[in-house]
Enzyme design. Sequence first.
Site, PDB file in Angstrom:
ATOM      1  N   ASN A   1       0.825  -1.200   0.000  1.00  0.00           N
ATOM      2  CA  ASN A   1       0.000   0.000   0.000  1.00  0.00           C
ATOM      3  C   ASN A   1       0.862   1.255   0.000  1.00  0.00           C
ATOM      4  O   ASN A   1       1.067   1.868  -1.052  1.00  0.00           O
ATOM      5  CB  ASN A   1      -0.959  -0.017   1.193  1.00  0.00           C
ATOM      6  CG  ASN A   1      -1.935   1.132   1.163  1.00  0.00           C
ATOM      7  OD1 ASN A   1      -1.912   1.953   0.258  1.00  0.00           O
ATOM      8  ND2 ASN A   1      -2.802   1.208   2.151  1.00  0.00           N
ATOM      9  N   ASP A   2       1.402   1.610   1.148  1.00  0.00           N
ATOM     10  CA  ASP A   2       2.142   2.870   1.262  1.00  0.00           C
ATOM     11  C   ASP A   2       3.300   2.977   0.266  1.00  0.00           C
ATOM     12  O   ASP A   2       3.620   4.064  -0.203  1.00  0.00           O
ATOM     13  CB  ASP A   2       2.695   3.029   2.683  1.00  0.00           C
ATOM     14  CG  ASP A   2       1.576   3.234   3.693  1.00  0.00           C
ATOM     15  OD1 ASP A   2       0.549   3.810   3.292  1.00  0.00           O
ATOM     16  OD2 ASP A   2       1.734   2.829   4.848  1.00  0.00           O
TER      17      ASP A   2
END
Lengths: 103, 467
Positions: free
Chosen positions: B395-396
């Site tokens: 994600n990040d």
Amino acid sequence: MEIDPFIFRLSIFILSIFVGYYVVWSVTPSLHTPLMSVTNAISSVIIVGAIIAALAGTSESFFNTSSIFGFIAIILAAINIFGGFLVTQRMLQMYKKKKDKKK
Amino acid sequence: MINANLAAIFYLVSGILFILALRGLSSPDTSRQGNYLGIAGMIIAIVVTFLSIGNFSTSLVYVIILLVIGGAIGAFIAFKIPMTAMPELVAGFHSLVGLAAVFVAIAAFLNPAAFNLGNVGNIKLASLIEMSIGASVGAITFSGSIIAFLKLRGIMSGAPITFSGQHILNLIFGIGIFALIFFLCKTQATNIFWTVIFISFLVGVLLIIPIGGADMPVVISMLNSYSGWAAAGIGFTLENSALIITGALVGSSGAILSYIMCKAMNRSFVSVILGGFGADNSAEDKKDKKEAKPVKSGNAEDAAFLMKNASSVIIVPGYGMAVAQAQHALREMVDKLKKNDIKVTYAIHPVAGRMPGHMNVLLAEANVPYDEVFELEDINNDFANSDVAFVIGANDVTNPIAKTDPKSPIFGMPVLDVEKCKSVLFVKRSLSPGYAGIDNELFYKDNTLMLFADAKKMTEDIVKNLD
């Protein structure tokens, strides 16, 4: 003036840090996990100290407080040595090149 | 049996073998050989220790029995542990090294004569300093690793635990340890030695509890480094070059890994250690941003269709893949794609997962050849020329905000340029933000298709639809 042996050990230590620095930078990032497990295994060479402590007692009284700490440390370090090297081996076995078998 | 000089030379040999063991890891081809050299170094060190003591009384039998017991436990763990549990295994092993260092230091303190360090109450000053530093660092490693283990295992929440005055408390304890070691040298009092160890255990706990789950790669590397310094401290006490060399190697190795991990997150080491990343304050503003934005979501059929018609696919794995154990299903999917002559590669961010190299090991376990797996800087330019990016559990590390918004907490962090792909498939269970606690802009891009499901289940469904 005589040089204290400590200075020699310090020299080994500092030079080893430099060796470690260059060797570790050359480790490929995909092997960073095996790197951690193998460094973990080799740092268990501390078992040397544990063995010395454990064998220090005389034959009549090998269970003094100091040697008991040695005995426990032997178990801890042995878990690490076998576990560390074997799990590293297991991981490294999985790193394979593209299969040549496919004709 | 053998004299001290000869023993010292053998210890040097085993130290060199350890260096070569690490050197072997520069490529997967030489790595297995390197591991054997490491094992050889360990055998030499242990055998030489036995020979140089030359005490073959009954206690030797006990030592061998304990070695076998410990070895059996270690071997059992090594064969049983699933690859997804590697981070907690490594943390657990670090704690053992730390505790062993503490025990060896205690043994040396209680029976200095056995180690040629003087007598009880009159230990050589240098040795006393070395053993208390070794014991202290060992104790910090032990308790810190236990906390890291509990967090990784999920027994303890991964959320940072912070309280006011935390840093000041740590500072006081840190200074306290040095002051106590100073008094220990003056008085040689046993109580002070125990106090040093006790406070060090506390410091280890306090040091790790404020650090959040996503920072675990740094923590593990750091504890790796500490275990090395502890071993080196004991090495000085025992005047053993194998231990000194090893300690220095492991210490610098862990330090370098911590540095690499910090750099990959664009965070300073100090800020990681001080902790509290992704705490509640950032959770506030993300809520109002999320509301109105439209998201395109699809199912396995859509994903299969997109990938079938692509000519190149890049897979971006992350921690979610490890949690869902989706690596085998993923490999199956890739095999199907390859049969259709689609080029598939893997892109791995340095901090994907919970420890350095975590994703690489999992992919290797699923029989993915390592020459299809690329690091961030080697593959980042390829996204622009690829048709589909398949983000599974990351994600990040894909968030384009790191490049655009200077106010974002992850600004400046190197990210994978996933958004440059023609289309992005994002497997995720919900729209919730990642560990950094920020929304991922990628979710709302026109070319992104969200696949809301468990990573493993979704991948299996895609496999079915690829037929």
